[in-house]
Design a protein around this motif. Structure first.
Motif, PDB file in Angstrom:
ATOM      1  N   HIS A   1       0.839  -1.209   0.000  1.00 24.92           N
ATOM      2  CA  HIS A   1       0.000   0.000   0.000  1.00 24.92           C
ATOM      3  C   HIS A   1       0.871   1.256   0.000  1.00 24.92           C
TER       4      HIS A   1
ATOM      5  N   ASP B   1       2.082   2.945   3.236  1.00 25.62           N
ATOM      6  CA  ASP B   1       1.092   4.012   3.107  1.00 25.62           C
ATOM      7  C   ASP B   1       1.773   5.339   2.743  1.00 25.62           C
TER       8      ASP B   1
ATOM      9  N   HIS C   1      -6.316  -2.424   5.571  1.00 25.36           N
ATOM     10  CA  HIS C   1      -5.007  -1.762   5.439  1.00 25.36           C
ATOM     11  C   HIS C   1      -4.747  -0.806   6.601  1.00 25.36           C
TER      12      HIS C   1
ATOM     13  N   GLU D   1      -8.434   2.411  -2.207  1.00 25.64           N
ATOM     14  CA  GLU D   1      -8.960   2.107  -0.929  1.00 25.64           C
ATOM     15  C   GLU D   1     -10.368   2.629  -0.798  1.00 25.64           C
TER      16      GLU D   1
ATOM     17  N   HIS E   1       1.137   5.359  -2.120  1.00 25.07           N
ATOM     18  CA  HIS E   1       0.489   6.302  -3.047  1.00 25.07           C
ATOM     19  C   HIS E   1       1.552   7.061  -3.830  1.00 25.07           C
TER      20      HIS E   1
HETATM   21 NI    NI Z   1      -3.541   4.861   1.928  1.00 27.87          NI
END
Ligand code: NI
Length: 262
Positions: free
Chosen positions: A6, A208, A157, A97, A8
């Motif tokens: 996970h 994340d 997550h 997500e 971005h």
């Molecule tokens: Ni996220």
């Protein structure tokens, strides 16, 4: 090798150097990154980035696309149509997500639930796993999935709930994603307990990025290369080697997202 389940890279904070960030990740044996969308532009960007680096000597990039619960109020028919269209792209390995966030409440609860239900249906139809963002809404989210009635799988997550809540996700067949909070010295007791107790075959690790950089990078922009810190903190809690965490979580990611890593 590791899989960052996970991140971005589609976030504006990586706009100018996301390839460099991937090069750095490659150096510390990050073999793949799941690039996670949270609205239409970021979902489109996630897919575009996968196309751009295909075949290069970088970590394999895959996309997950969805409308984040924060953005659920934007989800009209047009948005749903665009997500559905994007979901058919071969690099798309998950829907997310999505989920419920009753902590911030940036979108009204009813909107969040409706958007979540629509994305559950899409994941089910396409046979894709879900990447769930759940904050202060574990029992509500589990109810939505139970009421949905059809079998879906995925990952909770950046898990921040209690061990009791984690057990409910495990009963549903979901994986638990642990992020950099597990390295924090304070306010991380729940997560440490969950990381210690979750069966290793149900564990995923994630950064994340650009959020939640692990110690000693806390407060800085996070990036996939820092995943190693998350893995080593979990290895210590479980009393196993970091290699064991790396191998197990890589196999789990391969299984859940049905990805191939060279
Ligand atoms: Ni996220």
């Amino acid at each position: 090798m590791f899989v960052d389940s996970h991140a971005h890279l589609n976030h504006p904070k990586f706009a100018y150097d996301w390839r460099k960030v991937l090069e750095k990740a490659k150096e510390v044996e990050i073999a793949a990154v799941i690039n996670i969308g949270y609205d239409i532009p970021s979902s489109e960007m996630a897919v575009k980035q996968c196309n751009e680096v295909e075949g290069e000597n970088l970590p394999k990039l895959f996309a997950s696309i969805a409308i984040h619960p924060h953005n659920a109020k934007e989800q009209g028919a047009e948005v749903a149509r665009r997500i559905r269209q994007l979901a058919n792209h071969p690099f798309v390995v998950a829907i997310g997500e999505t989920g419920l966030d009753f902590h911030y409440g940036f979108s009204p609860k009813e909107c969040q639930i409706r958007a979540f239900e629509e994305q559950l249906e899409l994941a089910y139809e396409l046979g894709l796993p879900l990447v769930l963002h759940i904050r202060e809404a574990h029992s509500e989210a589990i109810n939505v999935i139970r009421n949905f009635g059809k079998t879906v799988i995925g990952v909770a997550h950046c898990f921040t709930g209690t061990w009791d809540e984690a057990k409910k996700w495990l009963e549903l067949g979901f994986y638990i994603g642990i992020a950099g909070i597990v390295t924090f010295e304070s306010k991380a007791e729940n997560i440490k307990e969950v990381a210690e107790k979750v069966p290793i075959d149900k564990l995923l690790i994630e950064t994340d990025a650009p959020y939640l950089a692990p110690v000693p990078y806390r407060g800085k922009r996070n990036e996939p290369a820092y995943l190693v810190r998350v893995a080593s903190a979990i290895a210590e809690l479980k009393g196993v080697s970091i290699t064991k965490i790396a191998d197990a979580t890589t196999q789990n990611a391969i299984k859940l997202f049905r990805i191939e890593i060279p």
